[in-house]
Write a protein that holds these residues in place. Structure first.
Motif, PDB file in Angstrom:
ATOM      1  N   ILE A 108      48.377  40.111  39.245  1.00  9.89           N
ATOM      2  CA  ILE A 108      48.422  39.792  40.385  1.00  9.89           C
ATOM      3  C   ILE A 108      47.693  38.262  40.599  1.00  9.89           C
ATOM      4  N   THR A 109      47.669  37.781  41.853  1.00  6.99           N
ATOM      5  CA  THR A 109      46.882  36.182  42.234  1.00  6.99           C
ATOM      6  C   THR A 109      46.347  36.652  42.760  1.00  6.99           C
ATOM      7  N   PHE A 110      44.581  35.698  42.650  1.00  5.48           N
ATOM      8  CA  PHE A 110      43.863  35.728  43.590  1.00  5.48           C
ATOM      9  C   PHE A 110      43.267  34.281  44.082  1.00  5.48           C
ATOM     10  N   ALA A 111      43.396  34.197  44.940  1.00  7.13           N
ATOM     11  CA  ALA A 111      43.621  32.775  46.272  1.00  7.13           C
ATOM     12  C   ALA A 111      42.019  32.886  46.771  1.00  7.13           C
TER      13      ALA A 111
ATOM     14  N   LYS B 178      36.692  31.231  34.741  1.00  3.30           N
ATOM     15  CA  LYS B 178      37.561  30.982  34.508  1.00  3.30           C
ATOM     16  C   LYS B 178      37.197  32.536  33.618  1.00  3.30           C
ATOM     17  N   ASP B 179      35.794  32.768  33.487  1.00  2.73           N
ATOM     18  CA  ASP B 179      35.015  33.227  32.393  1.00  2.73           C
ATOM     19  C   ASP B 179      35.261  35.252  33.023  1.00  2.73           C
ATOM     20  N   PHE B 180      34.974  35.411  33.468  1.00  2.00           N
ATOM     21  CA  PHE B 180      34.954  36.843  34.170  1.00  2.00           C
ATOM     22  C   PHE B 180      36.465  37.325  34.620  1.00  2.00           C
ATOM     23  N   LEU B 181      37.589  36.615  35.158  1.00  2.00           N
ATOM     24  CA  LEU B 181      39.156  36.779  35.061  1.00  2.00           C
ATOM     25  C   LEU B 181      39.864  36.668  33.701  1.00  2.00           C
ATOM     26  N   ASP B 182      39.535  36.144  32.572  1.00  2.00           N
ATOM     27  CA  ASP B 182      39.360  36.201  31.383  1.00  2.00           C
ATOM     28  C   ASP B 182      39.029  37.608  30.887  1.00  2.00           C
ATOM     29  N   ARG B 183      37.778  38.351  31.095  1.00  2.00           N
ATOM     30  CA  ARG B 183      37.173  39.261  31.060  1.00  2.00           C
ATOM     31  C   ARG B 183      38.066  40.515  31.668  1.00  2.00           C
TER      32      ARG B 183
ATOM     33  N   GLU C  23      48.583  43.625  33.732  1.00  2.00           N
ATOM     34  CA  GLU C  23      47.799  43.273  35.273  1.00  2.00           C
ATOM     35  C   GLU C  23      47.021  42.474  35.123  1.00  2.00           C
ATOM     36  N   LYS C  24      47.674  40.900  34.134  1.00  2.00           N
ATOM     37  CA  LYS C  24      46.519  40.215  34.879  1.00  2.00           C
ATOM     38  C   LYS C  24      46.516  39.102  35.523  1.00  2.00           C
ATOM     39  N   VAL C  25      45.450  38.847  36.322  1.00  2.00           N
ATOM     40  CA  VAL C  25      45.270  37.673  37.110  1.00  2.00           C
ATOM     41  C   VAL C  25      45.725  36.141  36.657  1.00  2.00           C
ATOM     42  N   THR C  26      45.943  35.026  38.270  1.00  2.00           N
ATOM     43  CA  THR C  26      46.554  34.135  37.840  1.00  2.00           C
ATOM     44  C   THR C  26      45.305  34.053  39.575  1.00  2.00           C
ATOM     45  N   LEU C  27      44.536  32.808  38.725  1.00  2.00           N
ATOM     46  CA  LEU C  27      43.998  32.114  39.669  1.00  2.00           C
ATOM     47  C   LEU C  27      44.556  31.087  40.218  1.00  2.00           C
ATOM     48  N   VAL C  28      44.766  31.329  42.319  1.00  2.00           N
ATOM     49  CA  VAL C  28      44.761  30.173  42.648  1.00  2.00           C
ATOM     50  C   VAL C  28      43.589  29.572  43.479  1.00  2.00           C
ATOM     51  N   GLU C  29      43.300  28.276  42.854  1.00  2.00           N
ATOM     52  CA  GLU C  29      42.447  27.406  43.600  1.00  2.00           C
ATOM     53  C   GLU C  29      42.141  26.458  44.975  1.00  2.00           C
TER      54      GLU C  29
ATOM     55  N   ASP D 250      53.963  36.011  49.151  1.00  2.00           N
ATOM     56  CA  ASP D 250      52.946  37.437  48.327  1.00  2.00           C
ATOM     57  C   ASP D 250      52.777  36.380  47.359  1.00  2.00           C
ATOM     58  N   ALA D 251      52.492  35.542  47.949  1.00  2.00           N
ATOM     59  CA  ALA D 251      52.100  34.397  46.756  1.00  2.00           C
ATOM     60  C   ALA D 251      50.830  34.544  46.899  1.00  2.00           C
ATOM     61  N   TYR D 252      50.063  35.148  47.534  1.00  2.00           N
ATOM     62  CA  TYR D 252      48.694  35.288  46.864  1.00  2.00           C
ATOM     63  C   TYR D 252      48.006  36.687  47.322  1.00  2.00           C
ATOM     64  N   THR D 253      47.970  37.366  46.104  1.00  2.00           N
ATOM     65  CA  THR D 253      47.345  38.838  46.676  1.00  2.00           C
ATOM     66  C   THR D 253      45.866  39.393  46.299  1.00  2.00           C
TER      67      THR D 253
END
Length: 440
Positions: free
Chosen positions: A54-57, A67-72, A80-86, A107-110
């Motif tokens: 998924i992505t997190f916008a 980033k530390d929280f997403l890495d965790r 089910e990795k989360v990719t950050l979209v800033e 569907d670019a943003y989840t």
């Protein structure tokens, strides 16, 4: 929390009007796009059985720790990795990009990081999906924050963060000027500023967020509330030309006219005003609590370390009133892998993450328990004051065409504070604009 008594509780009233002839509804925040004036529909049905990446916008991470929280999360969820979209730092620009994405049914943003006053607008337009309450730690959240995530008694987001502004004062300068306590009112603050500036060269008075952007809407909303009024009444009718609104805006204008507020404050957003205070250029600052960590930094970047006291923002009369801020996490109606998105939201809302985020960033979270946590109380001795600020907070106008409404408010307030228009004329014109926007 009792902030529902200060505006959040009107949510259902204004929402009902929004689906009727009056065209009033619930607000978003920022931008001038009025595409939210009707339900665009087309939202996909929620499938929480689907899992995968998924992505997190969300807005630009100025904390540097997201980033530390997403890495965790990603360490334990390899499939089910989360990719950050800033998105941009500006709330106005964030909202525009979210709306563009929704209108394209992309569907670019989840997962969407939504300002607290956007949730209902996105729900009304079917841009986000209803969330199952039993899958999220909603019962552990401050009730008022849950209200901001609710639309017609259905949950469309999970509260992640909440916020209230505070007054940061140079206690060393106050002491030198003969004052033991920070000011409770603008009159008191201006009196102190006059005395300090007479004795100190090269220092200015009060800084807040006075640039022509969303922060100015927050500033005016709070100051009008502390003067005894609101920009919209309980029925959603504009009250911008009320005596209280005039008193609130004129109080700020007086500050600029008498140079208690420096002219450069017309360019201040959160970071510009924070930097000015941190560099020792201001006696007082109104800002969000995240700035406290920066003031107390040990790396030599702060000229005010150990010199700052924290209190409620100044009042025009009565009690000082902050505008409530915060962030909710929603799931795009057009996204894939909604099951993962729901699990990720629950992860971010868990007590461990809520405490860690507050501790590491200085940004208050929505979990009730953090305000009783001993580690947080030790780090933030003003925690009770912050809770008080949130309890008494004002909510920005909850209207369908929020983009146009906030732009009109910003234009009117900025024109007055910069000296281009007088208070009565600025608010009379604003009243007409707001009436037109909410009656069409």
């Amino acid at each position: 929390m009792s902030s529902s008594n200060h505006g959040l509780g009107r949510r259902s009233v204004l929402a009902a009007g929004g689906l009727g002839a009056s065209a009033l509804g619930l607000a978003a925040c920022g931008g001038s796009d009025d595409s939210s004036s009707g339900g665009s529909g087309g939202g996909a049905s929620a499938d929480f059985d689907e899992h995968g990446p998924i992505t997190f916008a969300t807005g630009k991470d100025t904390t540097g720790v997201l980033k530390d929280f997403l890495d965790r999360w990603n360490k334990d969820h390899s499939d089910e990795k989360v990719t950050l979209v800033e998105l941009p730092e500006s709330a106005d620009d964030q909202r525009s990009q979210f709306i563009n994405n929704a209108q394209a049914k992309s569907d670019a943003y989840t997962v969407l990081g939504l300002d607290v006053v956007w949730t209902a607008e996105f729900a009304a337009n079917q841009w986000v999906v209803e969330l199952p309450k039993d899958k999220l730690p909603i019962d552990d959240m401050i009730p008022a924050t849950v209200e901001t995530a609710t639309y017609f008694d259905k949950l469309y987001a999970m509260p992640y963060a909440t916020n209230g502004q505070l007054l940061f004062s140079r206690k060393d300068l106050l002491k030198d000027a003969g004052y033991d306590e920070p000011p409770a009112t603008y009159d008191e603050m201006y009196e102190i500023i006059e005395k300090v500036m007479a004795d100190q060269d090269g220092i200015n008075g009060f800084g807040g967020q006075f640039a022509k952007y969303e922060g100015l809407t927050c500033q005016l909303t709070g100051v009008v509330k502390s003067a005894g009024g609101e920009l919209f009444d309980n029925d959603g009718k504009p009250q911008a030309d009320s005596d209280a609104a005039k008193l609130g805006l004129q109080t700020l204008r007086d500050g600029f006219d008498k140079k208690y507020i420096p002219k450069e404050a017309l360019t201040y957003k959160e970071e510009e005003s924070r930097q000015a205070f941190q560099d020792g250029k201001l006696v007082f600052l109104q800002n969000w609590p995240y700035v406290y960590d920066k003031f107390e930094a040990d790396d030599g970047s702060s000229k005010v370390k150990d010199k700052v006291s924290v209190s409620l923002v100044p009042a025009v009369k009565g009690e000082g009133t902050s505008t409530v801020g915060g962030l909710n996490y929603a799931i795009s109606a057009f996204a894939k892998n909604m099951g993962t998105a729901l699990d990720f939201i629950a992860f971010m809302g868990a007590a461990e993450q809520q405490k860690a985020w507050f501790l590491q960033t200085g940004n208050p979270t929505a979990a009730t328990a953090v305000y009783e946590d001993e580690d947080l109380k030790k780090k933030y001795p003003f925690l009770d004051t912050l809770k008080d600020s949130i309890d008494k907070g004002a909510v920005r106008p909850q209207v369908v065409k929020y983009g146009d409404v906030t732009q009109a408010i910003q234009e009117a307030a900025y024109g007055c504070l910069s000296g281009d228009t007088e208070t009565d004329a600025a608010l009379s014109d604003l009243q007409k604009q707001l009436t037109d926007l909410t009656e069409k």
